[in-house]
Enzyme design. Structure first.
Site, PDB file in Angstrom:
ATOM      1  N   LEU A  14       0.817  -1.212   0.000  1.00 24.64           N
ATOM      2  CA  LEU A  14       0.000   0.000   0.000  1.00 24.64           C
ATOM      3  C   LEU A  14       0.849   1.259   0.000  1.00 24.64           C
ATOM      4  O   LEU A  14       0.496   2.248  -0.653  1.00 24.64           O
ATOM      5  CB  LEU A  14      -0.930  -0.010   1.219  1.00 24.64           C
ATOM      6  CG  LEU A  14      -1.826   1.216   1.400  1.00 24.64           C
ATOM      7  CD1 LEU A  14      -2.751   1.405   0.214  1.00 24.64           C
ATOM      8  CD2 LEU A  14      -2.623   1.109   2.705  1.00 24.64           C
ATOM      9  N   SER A 135      -6.268  -1.451  10.985  1.00 25.99           N
ATOM     10  CA  SER A 135      -6.759  -2.675  10.362  1.00 25.99           C
ATOM     11  C   SER A 135      -8.156  -2.956  10.897  1.00 25.99           C
ATOM     12  O   SER A 135      -8.536  -2.469  11.974  1.00 25.99           O
ATOM     13  CB  SER A 135      -5.836  -3.850  10.709  1.00 25.99           C
ATOM     14  OG  SER A 135      -6.398  -5.089  10.317  1.00 25.99           O
ATOM     15  N   TYR A 148      -1.101  -9.264  16.522  1.00 23.81           N
ATOM     16  CA  TYR A 148      -1.424  -8.224  15.550  1.00 23.81           C
ATOM     17  C   TYR A 148      -2.615  -7.394  16.024  1.00 23.81           C
ATOM     18  O   TYR A 148      -2.573  -6.159  16.019  1.00 23.81           O
ATOM     19  CB  TYR A 148      -1.723  -8.884  14.205  1.00 23.81           C
ATOM     20  CG  TYR A 148      -1.984  -7.929  13.070  1.00 23.81           C
ATOM     21  CD1 TYR A 148      -0.957  -7.137  12.555  1.00 23.81           C
ATOM     22  CD2 TYR A 148      -3.244  -7.832  12.480  1.00 23.81           C
ATOM     23  CE1 TYR A 148      -1.188  -6.270  11.494  1.00 23.81           C
ATOM     24  CE2 TYR A 148      -3.481  -6.977  11.422  1.00 23.81           C
ATOM     25  CZ  TYR A 148      -2.447  -6.190  10.928  1.00 23.81           C
ATOM     26  OH  TYR A 148      -2.674  -5.330   9.883  1.00 23.81           O
ATOM     27  N   LYS A 152      -2.860  -3.389  16.997  1.00 27.01           N
ATOM     28  CA  LYS A 152      -3.754  -2.509  16.249  1.00 27.01           C
ATOM     29  C   LYS A 152      -4.830  -1.888  17.141  1.00 27.01           C
ATOM     30  O   LYS A 152      -5.213  -0.729  16.953  1.00 27.01           O
ATOM     31  CB  LYS A 152      -4.391  -3.271  15.075  1.00 27.01           C
ATOM     32  CG  LYS A 152      -3.400  -3.637  13.973  1.00 27.01           C
ATOM     33  CD  LYS A 152      -2.756  -2.400  13.363  1.00 27.01           C
ATOM     34  CE  LYS A 152      -1.829  -2.703  12.217  1.00 27.01           C
ATOM     35  NZ  LYS A 152      -1.239  -1.479  11.606  1.00 27.01           N
ATOM     36  N   THR A 183      -1.952  -6.151  -0.420  1.00 27.11           N
ATOM     37  CA  THR A 183      -0.924  -5.186  -0.025  1.00 27.11           C
ATOM     38  C   THR A 183       0.429  -5.804   0.289  1.00 27.11           C
ATOM     39  O   THR A 183       1.310  -5.123   0.777  1.00 27.11           O
ATOM     40  CB  THR A 183      -1.383  -4.427   1.228  1.00 27.11           C
ATOM     41  OG1 THR A 183      -1.577  -5.370   2.291  1.00 27.11           O
ATOM     42  CG2 THR A 183      -2.675  -3.674   0.968  1.00 27.11           C
TER      43      THR A 183
END
Length: 281
Positions: A14, A135, A148, A152, A183
């Site tokens: 991205l 995300s 993750y 986030k 991405t």
């Protein structure tokens, strides 16, 4: 209106699309990455409106140097797009403490480092816009993504609060919550698999890894379209505070909102009567 836009993680995925689309739209772009020669090559070589500079987001010194280089070249920074990030997968017990800390170093402390370096410039200008790509996993916890999602969720809390810190200086903030986009997040170098192995999880771990690997390149979202959408937001007089990006992300956000409302209502009888009334047993 042309802006000076600093993009982290511009060497792939991205970040590359954001930099390309920004250049095509006539903006001045500071494209950063750990390997600047590769970033410049990916973007088509030297250009008048392009500054490529080294930036490992886990290094505050790198962030400060990149910001200074941007100001030296273009005189200001109008938009920061915190895009750089990585993915540590696995069930919580199979993610080592070192891996968990590395996940937070990149996904939380990384954008904090860059934002910390940029904000003095924006405050002096009394204008700016900090866009941070989180995300859907920053809204909804999912299987095999505890590290993750934790990073986030933390990033979202930081950005939600940062809004109030910088609003008096005409600095805007936007949280971007993409669903599945092509991405390169799932390629080696961006994704790290669990370091530990526990027998109880083994029958589930291997299939999950294969499922994730098979998704690479088949995600429904087009990153070039997402990049153009972010540039549209960067031009808004009153930018979106939260941009839920992709039909899958919108569906997940709606489901989470309904779940939160349902849980709040279910908590009303027990949780709504907890105010101190001066009476103790």
């Amino acid at each position: 209106m042309s802006k000076v836009i600093l993009v982290t993680g511009a060497g792939r995925g991205l970040g590359t699309d954001i930099a390309r689309e920004a250049l095509a739209a006539g903006h001045q772009v500071v494209a950063t990455g750990r390997r600047p020669a590769e970033v410049e090559k990916t973007l088509g070589g030297p250009q008048d409106n392009l500054l490529v500079t080294r930036l490992d987001v886990t290094s505050l010194e790198d962030a400060e140097a990149a910001v200074q280089a941007a100001v030296d070249r273009f005189g200001r920074i109008d938009v920061l797009i915190n895009n750089a990030g990585n993915l540590f997968t696995g069930y919580f017990e199979e993610i080592s403490p070192v891996q968990m800390r590395r996940q937070f170093e990149t996904n939380l402390f990384g954008p904090m480092n860059v934002t910390r370096a940029v904000l003095p410039i924006m405050r002096k200008q009394r204008a700016g816009h900090v866009i941070t790509v989180t995300s859907t996993a920053g809204l909804v916890g999912m299987e095999f993504t505890s590290a993750y999602a934790a990073s986030k969720f933390a990033e979202e809390g930081w950005m939600e609060s940062l809004r109030y810190d910088v609003e008096p200086y005409n600095i805007h903030t936007t949280i971007v919550e993409p669903g599945y986009f092509r991405t390169e997040l799932l390629v080696d170098g961006s994704t790290t698999w669990p370091e530990l192995s526990i027998d109880d999880y083994a029958p589930r771990t291997a299939p999950r890894i294969e499922d994730m690997k098979s998704m690479n390149g088949k995600q429904p979202g087009d990153p070039a379209k997402l990049a153009r959408a972010l540039l549209t937001i960067a031009q808004q007089e009153k930018p979106l505070l939260r941009f839920v990006a992709g039909a899958d992300a919108i569906e997940a956000a709606e489901a989470k909102a309904k779940e939160l409302l349902a849980q709040a209502e279910a908590s009303r009888a027990l949780g709504g009567a907890l105010a101190y009334d001066g009476v103790h047993a």
